[in-house]
Design an enzyme around this catalytic site. Structure first.
Site, PDB file in Angstrom:
ATOM      1  CB  CYS A 298      34.793  34.514  38.447  1.00 28.09           C
ATOM      2  SG  CYS A 298      34.929  35.758  39.747  1.00 28.09           S
TER       3      CYS A 298
ATOM      4  CB  CYS B 133      37.929  36.206  40.562  1.00 30.07           C
ATOM      5  SG  CYS B 133      36.741  36.891  39.404  1.00 30.07           S
TER       6      CYS B 133
END
Ligand code: N1C
Length: 249
Positions: free
Chosen positions: A74, A155
């Site tokens: 992420c 993400c």
């Protein structure tokens, strides 16, 4: 005798080609721990071996993707379109971002050409169809499948480098536009930040109309930002580790 010699030499070159490809695959794979490279090689081969190299659908690589799952990183994932050299020039030197080429499959197959042949269990590296010679070719289907899997795990804050020196930085036929962006989902991805790479003779920038299509394709809820950044600034940031990742642009 001449024919025998030619046959032997030809046979050896073909065998050498095959084992050279396999050893490149395995040696690149072995730089990554935690993977069973022989198993990954097997899953890879089954996608195209003994097939017409123009009849390898994207799904043929599903078992390979399953054997070498991507781990989400992420806020560090970097996508690109027509900016490969700038992006990798940067990511090679700095740890700020992860591209598909930093993952097992991307790094193992980057820059390689491979295909199979009906009636043969070998891997060939010559005489394979080019990127746009036919739709379902061995290499193109791989990059579509791997890019889809990479985008599926995107993400947080996602970054993409686009090229300000071409007419349509967000080109609908690119893998970035056709495969990756449509797979960013608002429940995982917060923001898409485009870094528009600006060279001296740039012809587009963040105001380019093609970016309108990009914002329209984006899943509702994902915010969009774009920043024009000179190529020299990106290179500078690559060369100076004292500049924090977040301060590059
Ligand atoms: O069609 P593109 O750009 O938009 O594809 C780039 C996009 C990136 O975000 C990557 O995640 O898709 C992924 N990707 C690769 O990682 C990759 N490595 C090498 C797609 N293609 C990749 N290649 C080769 O680059 C591929 O064989 C093909 O020839 C180009 C496509 O890149 P592009 O047109 O600049």
């Amino acid at each position: 005798i001449v024919i025998v010699i030619i046959a032997v030499v030809l046979g050896l070159t073909l065998r050498q080609n095959r084992s050279e490809f396999e050893s490149t695959f395995l040696s690149r794979c072995e730089k990554f721990n935690q993977y069973d490279c022989k198993k990954v090689w097997g899953a890879f081969q089954q996608a195209y071996v003994n097939k017409d190299p123009c009849k390898v659908p994207v799904e043929a690589y599903d078992p390979l993707i399953a054997a070498a799952l991507f781990k989400p990183q992420c806020n560090r994932m970097m996508f690109w379109s027509k900016t490969k050299d700038v992006v990798h020039g940067f990511t090679e030197k700095r740890d700020c971002f992860v591209t598909l080429e930093d993952t097992l499959l991307g790094s193992v197959l980057d820059g390689l050409t491979w295909c199979g042949k009906e009636g043969s269990k070998d891997t060939f590296t010559n005489g394979c169809p080019g990127w746009s010679d036919c739709e379902n070719n061995t290499v193109r289907s791989f990059w579509i499948r791997a890019s889809a899997a990479f985008a599926d795990v995107a993400c947080g804050d996602v970054t993409a480098m686009l090229n300000g020196s071409i007419n349509t930085p967000f080109n609908p036929t690119s893998i970035f536009a056709s495969v990756e962006v449509p797979r960013f989902i608002a429940s995982r991805v917060k923001n898409l930040n485009v870094v528009m790479v600006i060279q001296k003779n740039n012809i587009s920038n963040c105001t380019d109309p093609s970016l309108k299509n990009l914002t329209q394709t984006l899943d509702t809820g994902i915010t969009f930002s774009c920043k024009d950044v000179s190529e020299s600034r990106i290179q500078e940031c690559g060369a100076k580790p004292e500049i924090a990742c977040g301060a590059c642009w």
